[in-house]
Design a protein around this motif. Structure first.
Motif, PDB file in Angstrom:
ATOM      1  N   SER A 111      59.242   9.044  35.352  1.00 30.48           N
ATOM      2  CA  SER A 111      58.739   7.861  34.663  1.00 30.48           C
ATOM      3  C   SER A 111      57.304   7.613  35.116  1.00 30.48           C
ATOM      4  O   SER A 111      57.058   7.405  36.307  1.00 30.48           O
ATOM      5  CB  SER A 111      59.594   6.630  34.993  1.00 30.48           C
ATOM      6  N   PRO A 112      56.327   7.654  34.194  1.00 25.51           N
ATOM      7  CA  PRO A 112      54.937   7.368  34.573  1.00 25.51           C
ATOM      8  C   PRO A 112      54.797   5.914  35.018  1.00 25.51           C
ATOM      9  O   PRO A 112      55.446   5.019  34.479  1.00 25.51           O
ATOM     10  CB  PRO A 112      54.157   7.624  33.282  1.00 25.51           C
ATOM     11  N   LEU A 113      53.945   5.684  35.989  1.00 25.52           N
ATOM     12  CA  LEU A 113      53.594   4.335  36.434  1.00 25.52           C
ATOM     13  C   LEU A 113      52.088   4.198  36.241  1.00 25.52           C
ATOM     14  O   LEU A 113      51.310   4.215  37.196  1.00 25.52           O
ATOM     15  CB  LEU A 113      53.986   4.126  37.895  1.00 25.52           C
ATOM     16  N   GLY A 114      51.659   4.109  34.995  1.00 26.56           N
ATOM     17  CA  GLY A 114      50.253   4.209  34.684  1.00 26.56           C
ATOM     18  C   GLY A 114      49.832   5.667  34.799  1.00 26.56           C
ATOM     19  O   GLY A 114      50.662   6.577  34.743  1.00 26.56           O
ATOM     20  N   VAL A 267      50.512  -1.715  39.874  1.00 20.28           N
ATOM     21  CA  VAL A 267      51.748  -1.081  40.349  1.00 20.28           C
ATOM     22  C   VAL A 267      51.893  -1.308  41.849  1.00 20.28           C
ATOM     23  O   VAL A 267      50.949  -1.075  42.608  1.00 20.28           O
ATOM     24  CB  VAL A 267      51.760   0.438  40.064  1.00 20.28           C
ATOM     25  N   GLY A 268      53.060  -1.769  42.266  1.00 21.57           N
ATOM     26  CA  GLY A 268      53.312  -1.999  43.681  1.00 21.57           C
ATOM     27  C   GLY A 268      54.746  -1.676  44.049  1.00 21.57           C
ATOM     28  O   GLY A 268      55.640  -1.687  43.197  1.00 21.57           O
ATOM     29  N   ILE A 269      54.961  -1.364  45.336  1.00 21.55           N
ATOM     30  CA  ILE A 269      56.295  -1.076  45.862  1.00 21.55           C
ATOM     31  C   ILE A 269      56.647  -2.150  46.875  1.00 21.55           C
ATOM     32  O   ILE A 269      55.842  -2.464  47.767  1.00 21.55           O
ATOM     33  CB  ILE A 269      56.341   0.305  46.538  1.00 21.55           C
ATOM     34  N   LEU A 270      57.844  -2.709  46.761  1.00 23.50           N
ATOM     35  CA  LEU A 270      58.333  -3.689  47.729  1.00 23.50           C
ATOM     36  C   LEU A 270      59.507  -3.082  48.488  1.00 23.50           C
ATOM     37  O   LEU A 270      60.491  -2.659  47.897  1.00 23.50           O
ATOM     38  CB  LEU A 270      58.795  -4.967  47.018  1.00 23.50           C
ATOM     39  N   THR A 271      59.389  -2.993  49.813  1.00 21.59           N
ATOM     40  CA  THR A 271      60.503  -2.564  50.655  1.00 21.59           C
ATOM     41  C   THR A 271      61.007  -3.786  51.408  1.00 21.59           C
ATOM     42  O   THR A 271      60.217  -4.651  51.809  1.00 21.59           O
ATOM     43  CB  THR A 271      60.073  -1.466  51.637  1.00 21.59           C
ATOM     44  N   VAL A 294      60.186  -0.979  42.689  1.00 21.47           N
ATOM     45  CA  VAL A 294      58.867  -0.726  42.118  1.00 21.47           C
ATOM     46  C   VAL A 294      58.584  -1.808  41.085  1.00 21.47           C
ATOM     47  O   VAL A 294      59.434  -2.099  40.234  1.00 21.47           O
ATOM     48  CB  VAL A 294      58.790   0.671  41.473  1.00 21.47           C
ATOM     49  N   TYR A 295      57.379  -2.389  41.166  1.00 22.17           N
ATOM     50  CA  TYR A 295      56.980  -3.444  40.240  1.00 22.17           C
ATOM     51  C   TYR A 295      55.739  -3.035  39.458  1.00 22.17           C
ATOM     52  O   TYR A 295      54.874  -2.319  39.972  1.00 22.17           O
ATOM     53  CB  TYR A 295      56.666  -4.733  41.014  1.00 22.17           C
ATOM     54  N   VAL A 296      55.670  -3.512  38.205  1.00 24.84           N
ATOM     55  CA  VAL A 296      54.495  -3.296  37.369  1.00 24.84           C
ATOM     56  C   VAL A 296      54.010  -4.640  36.850  1.00 24.84           C
ATOM     57  O   VAL A 296      54.802  -5.559  36.623  1.00 24.84           O
ATOM     58  CB  VAL A 296      54.802  -2.348  36.192  1.00 24.84           C
ATOM     59  N   LYS A 297      52.703  -4.767  36.689  1.00 22.68           N
ATOM     60  CA  LYS A 297      52.118  -6.008  36.175  1.00 22.68           C
ATOM     61  C   LYS A 297      52.236  -6.023  34.657  1.00 22.68           C
ATOM     62  O   LYS A 297      51.875  -5.070  33.981  1.00 22.68           O
ATOM     63  CB  LYS A 297      50.656  -6.058  36.591  1.00 22.68           C
ATOM     64  N   GLY A 299      51.328  -8.724  31.634  1.00 30.38           N
ATOM     65  CA  GLY A 299      50.833 -10.029  31.210  1.00 30.38           C
ATOM     66  C   GLY A 299      50.583 -10.988  32.351  1.00 30.38           C
ATOM     67  O   GLY A 299      50.806 -12.195  32.223  1.00 30.38           O
ATOM     68  N   GLY A 300      50.154 -10.471  33.491  1.00 27.79           N
ATOM     69  CA  GLY A 300      49.862 -11.316  34.644  1.00 27.79           C
ATOM     70  C   GLY A 300      51.046 -11.573  35.545  1.00 27.79           C
ATOM     71  O   GLY A 300      50.905 -12.182  36.609  1.00 27.79           O
ATOM     72  N   ALA A 301      52.249 -11.126  35.156  1.00 26.30           N
ATOM     73  CA  ALA A 301      53.457 -11.340  35.956  1.00 26.30           C
ATOM     74  C   ALA A 301      54.000 -10.009  36.460  1.00 26.30           C
ATOM     75  O   ALA A 301      53.891  -8.986  35.783  1.00 26.30           O
ATOM     76  CB  ALA A 301      54.520 -12.050  35.122  1.00 26.30           C
ATOM     77  N   TRP A 302      54.580 -10.037  37.651  1.00 27.26           N
ATOM     78  CA  TRP A 302      55.212  -8.836  38.195  1.00 27.26           C
ATOM     79  C   TRP A 302      56.593  -8.661  37.582  1.00 27.26           C
ATOM     80  O   TRP A 302      57.397  -9.586  37.582  1.00 27.26           O
ATOM     81  CB  TRP A 302      55.321  -8.914  39.717  1.00 27.26           C
ATOM     82  N   LYS A 303      56.857  -7.448  37.064  1.00 33.79           N
ATOM     83  CA  LYS A 303      58.157  -7.142  36.482  1.00 33.79           C
ATOM     84  C   LYS A 303      58.800  -5.983  37.256  1.00 33.79           C
ATOM     85  O   LYS A 303      58.147  -4.993  37.581  1.00 33.79           O
ATOM     86  CB  LYS A 303      58.017  -6.748  35.003  1.00 33.79           C
ATOM     87  N   TRP A 304      60.097  -6.130  37.529  1.00 31.85           N
ATOM     88  CA  TRP A 304      60.870  -5.112  38.237  1.00 31.85           C
ATOM     89  C   TRP A 304      61.109  -3.935  37.291  1.00 31.85           C
ATOM     90  O   TRP A 304      61.582  -4.108  36.180  1.00 31.85           O
ATOM     91  CB  TRP A 304      62.186  -5.740  38.655  1.00 31.85           C
ATOM     92  N   THR A 305      60.790  -2.692  37.732  1.00 33.47           N
ATOM     93  CA  THR A 305      60.975  -1.544  36.852  1.00 33.47           C
ATOM     94  C   THR A 305      61.855  -0.450  37.444  1.00 33.47           C
ATOM     95  O   THR A 305      62.380   0.370  36.713  1.00 33.47           O
ATOM     96  CB  THR A 305      59.614  -0.937  36.442  1.00 33.47           C
ATOM     97  N   PHE A 306      62.027  -0.431  38.768  1.00 34.38           N
ATOM     98  CA  PHE A 306      62.922   0.548  39.391  1.00 34.38           C
ATOM     99  C   PHE A 306      63.353   0.045  40.752  1.00 34.38           C
ATOM    100  O   PHE A 306      62.607  -0.640  41.450  1.00 34.38           O
ATOM    101  CB  PHE A 306      62.246   1.908  39.570  1.00 34.38           C
ATOM    102  N   GLY A 307      64.584   0.411  41.139  1.00 33.53           N
ATOM    103  CA  GLY A 307      65.041   0.070  42.479  1.00 33.53           C
ATOM    104  C   GLY A 307      66.078   1.056  42.980  1.00 33.53           C
ATOM    105  O   GLY A 307      66.802   1.679  42.188  1.00 33.53           O
ATOM    106  N   ILE A 308      66.123   1.231  44.296  1.00 31.27           N
ATOM    107  CA  ILE A 308      67.168   2.021  44.938  1.00 31.27           C
ATOM    108  C   ILE A 308      67.583   1.274  46.196  1.00 31.27           C
ATOM    109  O   ILE A 308      66.742   0.873  47.010  1.00 31.27           O
ATOM    110  CB  ILE A 308      66.703   3.458  45.263  1.00 31.27           C
ATOM    111  N   ASN A 309      68.884   1.049  46.337  1.00 28.26           N
ATOM    112  CA  ASN A 309      69.434   0.336  47.487  1.00 28.26           C
ATOM    113  C   ASN A 309      70.271   1.290  48.323  1.00 28.26           C
ATOM    114  O   ASN A 309      71.186   1.937  47.807  1.00 28.26           O
ATOM    115  CB  ASN A 309      70.293  -0.849  47.026  1.00 28.26           C
TER     116      ASN A 309
END
Length: 321
Positions: A111-114, A267-271, A294-297, A299-309
């Motif tokens: 999945s491309p992230l930009g 694009v940002g990663i939250l651990t 993994v979050y993507v911007k 419209g000015g808001a952070w949206k969740w696009t992928f996660g692994i727990n």
């Protein structure tokens, strides 16, 4: 006569101004098109799979020199002892105490992230031992790559063992191991981390409450997810169906010890460390997990696009990103 002359001069100036403005717009448009054409293309799935395989080959052969140029300076991941940065991951991934006979990747998805980053997910089966213990046979793994000059470097890795949640009783989580002195510790939260963490907490609360509408709003158009049972959900529809279904009955959740890694402005990663108290598929899930989102911007808001727990008590396998 003077008025007529003034009008003619004004009209001429207006025509000149309009022509200049049109030329400027045309030049800007052409420059944008040129920049778009000359911007480096994103990676292909084949290219990323090749990089992943080279990392596993380095782990198998204990190639300690491989990791420094392969890993991004922004690298973040998890081991059995806690969060990893580039320095601690380089030691972890060397595989000094591992004897690996074989490994095989399958079901690869990208999945491309930009154009500056990309996510790859896949299933991997390994035959071997680490520390004298048999390696977890099959896991779902995720890696994020980021552009660094003309190269793509590993910037995040996590994996969840594949288990049958209905057949394998879940034991209460072991006490989390104390981090090794060389394990990475989360930096002091900043405003950006707090903003992303606030979204993550809301996602967890919406999952607990089976609130599909809120989950729809908090997530990007295209998402995927790997849960604590090593189950992979490839689409948003599949993930939301699972999150809002009757599989889990959770009383409370918490998300703490978060750290943000920015790959670009969008694009940002939250651990983070997450906990859930309740049941999933009849099994207790009062456990600690290490989460990566993994979050993507948008419209000015952070949206969740992928996660692994990943269950914190699960034995780690120190392979490559």
């Amino acid at each position: 006569m003077a008025k007529v002359k003034y009008f003619v001069l004004t009209a001429a100036a207006a025509l000149v101004y309009t022509a200049c403005a049109e030329n400027a717009l045309a030049n800007n448009a052409n420059a944008a098109k040129t920049a778009e054409k000359t911007a480096p293309a994103g990676p292909t799935k084949v290219a990323l799979v090749t990089l992943e395989k080279s990392a596993y080959a380095a782990w198998k052969s204990k190639d300690a020199k491989f990791w420094d140029p392969f890993l991004s300076d922004k690298f973040v991941g998890w081991s059995s002892a806690g969060r990893l940065d580039k320095a601690s991951a380089t030691k972890e991934f060397t595989g000094a105490d591992c004897a690996i006979k074989s490994y095989a990747l399958s079901d690869e998805q990208m999945s491309p992230l930009g154009k500056a980053a990309a996510l790859i997910t896949y299933k991997i089966t390994v035959d071997g031992t680490c520390g004298g213990h048999k390696v977890l046979t099959t896991v779902w793994a995720a890696s994020v790559y980021v552009r660094d000059g003309d190269k793509w470097k590993g910037t995040c890795h996590a994996e969840a063992p594949v288990v049958d949640p209905k057949a394998a009783p879940a034991k209460p989580a072991d006490k989390m191991k104390a981090p090794h002195k060389d394990q990475a510790q989360p930096a002091a939260p900043d405003a950006g981390t707090d903003a992303m963490l606030a979204v993550e907490k809301t996602v967890w609360e919406a999952w607990r409450a089976h609130d599909g509408k809120k989950l729809e709003d908090l997530t990007a158009k295209d998402i995927s997810f790997i849960n604590i049972f090593g189950t992979y959900f490839a689409t948003k529809a599949d993930a939301l169906k699972d999150w809002t279904g009757a599989g889990c009955d959770v009383k409370s959740v918490s998300v703490t010890e978060a750290a943000r890694t920015m790959l670009s402005q969008t694009v940002g990663i939250l651990t983070f460390k997450g906990t859930a108290d309740g049941t999933c598929y009849g099994q207790e899930v009062n456990s600690v997990i290490w989460g990566t989102s993994v979050y993507v911007k948008d419209g000015g808001a952070w949206k969740w696009t992928f996660g692994i727990n990943v269950p914190a008590r699960a034995p780690a396998r120190a392979e490559g990103t």
